[in-house]
Design a protein around this motif. Structure first.
Motif, short mmCIF file in Angstrom:
data_model
loop_
_atom_site.label_atom_id
_atom_site.label_comp_id
_atom_site.label_asym_id
_atom_site.label_seq_id
_atom_site.Cartn_x
_atom_site.Cartn_y
_atom_site.Cartn_z
N PRO A 26 -8.08 -19.81 8.07
CA PRO A 26 -7.23 -21.13 8.17
C PRO A 26 -6.16 -20.91 6.87
N LYS A 27 -6.53 -20.42 6.00
CA LYS A 27 -5.21 -20.46 4.82
C LYS A 27 -4.08 -19.38 4.95
N TYR A 28 -4.41 -18.37 6.17
CA TYR A 28 -3.44 -17.41 6.65
C TYR A 28 -2.18 -18.05 6.68
N GLY A 34 1.22 -30.21 -14.45
CA GLY A 34 0.59 -29.02 -13.79
C GLY A 34 0.01 -29.44 -12.40
N ILE A 35 0.45 -28.25 -11.82
CA ILE A 35 0.06 -28.26 -10.18
C ILE A 35 -1.04 -27.05 -9.90
N VAL A 36 -2.02 -27.54 -9.40
CA VAL A 36 -3.15 -26.38 -9.07
C VAL A 36 -3.30 -26.41 -7.62
N TYR A 37 -2.74 -25.07 -7.03
CA TYR A 37 -2.64 -25.07 -5.32
C TYR A 37 -3.27 -23.67 -5.07
N GLU A 38 -3.43 -23.68 -3.86
CA GLU A 38 -4.21 -22.46 -3.19
C GLU A 38 -3.10 -21.51 -2.66
N ALA A 39 -3.29 -21.48 -1.56
CA ALA A 39 -2.44 -20.19 -0.65
C ALA A 39 -1.20 -20.78 -0.06
N LYS A 99 -0.57 -23.28 -11.31
CA LYS A 99 -1.82 -22.73 -11.36
C LYS A 99 -2.04 -22.47 -9.84
N GLY A 100 -1.53 -21.36 -9.41
CA GLY A 100 -1.86 -20.74 -7.89
C GLY A 100 -2.92 -19.88 -7.96
N GLY A 101 -3.59 -20.00 -6.82
CA GLY A 101 -4.67 -19.02 -6.49
C GLY A 101 -4.35 -17.65 -6.47
N SER A 102 -5.51 -16.81 -6.80
CA SER A 102 -5.33 -15.38 -6.65
C SER A 102 -4.86 -14.81 -5.28
N ASP A 103 -5.30 -15.66 -4.28
CA ASP A 103 -4.98 -15.11 -2.90
C ASP A 103 -3.35 -14.99 -2.81
N ALA A 104 -2.70 -15.79 -3.62
CA ALA A 104 -0.99 -15.70 -3.46
C ALA A 104 -0.47 -15.40 -4.65
N ASP A 105 -1.10 -14.62 -5.53
CA ASP A 105 -0.53 -14.38 -6.87
C ASP A 105 0.69 -13.50 -6.85
N LEU A 146 0.59 -19.75 -14.56
CA LEU A 146 -0.61 -19.44 -15.38
C LEU A 146 -1.21 -18.27 -14.66
N PRO A 147 -2.25 -17.58 -15.14
CA PRO A 147 -2.99 -16.63 -14.31
C PRO A 147 -3.77 -17.04 -13.32
N PRO A 148 -4.28 -16.27 -12.28
CA PRO A 148 -4.98 -16.80 -11.20
C PRO A 148 -6.48 -17.11 -11.51
N GLY A 149 -6.92 -16.80 -12.54
CA GLY A 149 -8.32 -16.88 -12.75
C GLY A 149 -8.89 -18.34 -12.87
N HIS A 150 -10.07 -18.62 -12.89
CA HIS A 150 -10.72 -20.07 -13.15
C HIS A 150 -10.47 -20.47 -14.53
N ASP A 151 -10.49 -19.41 -15.58
CA ASP A 151 -10.25 -19.73 -17.04
C ASP A 151 -8.98 -20.55 -17.19
N ALA A 152 -7.93 -20.17 -16.43
CA ALA A 152 -6.63 -20.83 -16.40
C ALA A 152 -6.66 -22.32 -16.01
N THR A 153 -7.32 -22.62 -14.97
CA THR A 153 -7.48 -23.76 -14.16
C THR A 153 -8.35 -24.53 -15.43
N THR A 154 -9.31 -24.17 -15.87
CA THR A 154 -10.07 -25.03 -17.04
C THR A 154 -9.25 -25.32 -17.99
N ALA A 155 -8.29 -24.41 -18.58
CA ALA A 155 -7.30 -24.68 -19.79
C ALA A 155 -6.50 -25.55 -19.23
N LEU A 156 -5.84 -25.48 -18.24
CA LEU A 156 -4.88 -26.71 -17.76
C LEU A 156 -5.51 -28.17 -17.57
N LEU A 157 -6.64 -28.17 -17.09
CA LEU A 157 -7.55 -29.38 -16.83
C LEU A 157 -8.03 -30.14 -18.15
N HIS A 158 -7.91 -29.38 -19.21
CA HIS A 158 -8.46 -29.83 -20.67
C HIS A 158 -7.48 -29.70 -21.42
#
Length: 415
Positions: A59-61, A114-119, A141-147, A174-186
């Motif tokens: 569905p993200k395609y 900060g914006i956290v978004y997917e594809a 903070k985009g997802g790895s699927d759209a990096d 920011l980088p696409p990994g989960h670590d970047a999401t955590t850094a942003l949220l904190h």
């Protein structure tokens, strides 16, 4: 960690936007739109790299996919933002104290958003245009699927910012990994607001893990109630449009609620849906009404999971109700408070529905596909807020500001 460094650099760039004129901002946006069109082929190549790693059935395609026409639309949306008045330095309220002290409530930027978004690579340009126009630094903070797509787009933005002598950190990817999401949220003290755009799981994760303020957007479980007094011609067009116009967006129809007295009209109301191969999860009564009139391969019995689900696909459920009251209860139990619609010619039913449905956007005889900042006349949007604090519905320039009080006088002191 690289993400923490990037976040600090973005926070330090807030001052870079304070003294930039509105004319200069508009010039940057127009130049960025032109640069995007010139780099269209490179952007499409980067996007194809992302698409090649995703199944078309995902569905993200569709959200991930960029086309020449979609890029033209993104550029046009950016130009439209330049035509909108600045939301900054507006006097929202003004009073004069009996002692002559003047108190003004004035709109100002949040600072760092900060914006956290997917594809959704289009979000990259939407967010940049709205944030810079409202005086905010954006952390993407985009997802790895759209990096690949996101990096290509941010490169365009950075090139234009540098040409205008503006710190490129005002738009930081920011980088696409989960670590970047955590850094942003904190990032307490560096980030003023985080806005998630994507699936309910993403939004829930951000809400549950963020230490900075959050405005929830995105998840749309949308219903359309075909009332006892609904017009079947209007209903057929509205339901088909709401479901099939673009299934991967948050304003797409997920559940059709039909009054029991109108079951005989259900085959007619759903007649256009097979053209798009829409799979229907029907309850017992709607199943009986559709059997023999709707392709059997596209008709399945509903389960409890069929309701309260955001399909993001060519799928929808049908719920039969005995009354408007039952429809309202079903919506209240299953809605994400995004967009809800009634199809009816009864003024009593319409007024009751509008008053009692708790959603950001409530429609009467109109497709929910219109829940969109551009359609509301706001230009590009940063998301659809489904909460009630600060912002609700399409979030555009005005919603990206907060306010402060300016108090001026001539030596007044308090006794």
């Amino acid at each position: 960690m690289k993400s923490n460094i990037l976040i600090k650099e973005a926070a330090s760039a807030v001052s870079a936007l304070i003294n930039i004129s509105e004319a200069k901002i508009n010039e940057i946006l127009n130049d960025t739109a032109e640069a995007l069109l010139r780099a269209k082929n490179a952007v499409l190549v980067a996007n194809q790299e992302d698409l090649s790693q995703m199944e078309e059935s995902n569905p993200k395609y569709d959200r991930l996919k960029l086309t020449s026409e979609r890029i033209d639309g993104i550029a046009n949306d950016m130009r439209q933002v330049t035509l909108l008045p600045s939301p900054l330095n507006k006097i929202l309220n003004e009073t004069v104290h009996p002692n002559g002290m003047r108190i003004r409530k004035v709109s100002v930027p949040f600072g760092v958003i900060g914006i956290v978004y997917e594809a959704r690579p289009n979000v990259t340009f939407d967010v940049f245009s709205l944030c810079i126009k409202s005086g905010n630094v954006c952390l993407l903070k985009g997802g790895s699927d759209a990096d690949n797509s996101n990096r290509a787009l941010v490169t365009i933005i950075h090139d234009v910012l540098k040409q205008h002598g503006v710190d490129p950190s005002v738009c930081t990817l920011l980088p696409p990994g989960h670590d970047a999401t955590t850094a942003l949220l904190h990032a307490v003290g560096s980030v003023d607001l985080v806005i998630p755009r994507g699936s309910s799981s993403l939004i829930n994760y951000v809400r549950e893990n963020a230490r900075v303020p959050v405005i929830e957007t995105g998840a749309g479980i949308c219903h359309t109630y075909f009332d006892r007094d609904g017009d079947k011609e209007k209903g057929r067009e509205i339901i088909n449009n709401a479901k099939t116009r673009r299934v991967s967006v948050c304003n797409a129809l997920d559940c059709l609620i039909v009054h029991r007295d109108r079951l005989d009209d259900l085959p007619y109301i759903c007649a256009k849906l097979p053209d798009s191969d829409v799979l229907i999860y029907a309850d017992d009564l709607s199943m009986a009404a559709l059997s023999g009139h709707y392709p059997s391969s596209l008709l399945m019995p509903s389960t409890s999971e069929s309701y309260g689900t955001e399909f993001l696909d060519y799928k929808m459920s049908i719920k039969t109700v005995n009354s408007r009251e039952e429809a309202l209860i079903h919506i209240a139990c299953n809605s994400s408070k995004h967009s809800e619609c009634i199809i009816s010619e009864s003024e009593e039913a319409i007024q009751d529905f509008m008053q009692r449905v708790d959603a950001a956007c409530v429609y009467v005889n109109v497709s929910t596909a219109f829940t969109d900042g551009a359609q509301f006349g706001f230009g590009a949007e940063i998301g659809i807020s489904t909460q009630k604090m600060h912002a609700r519905g399409p979030m555009a320039l005005q919603e990206l500001t907060t306010y402060k009080y300016l108090i001026t006088g001539n030596g007044q002191i308090r006794s």
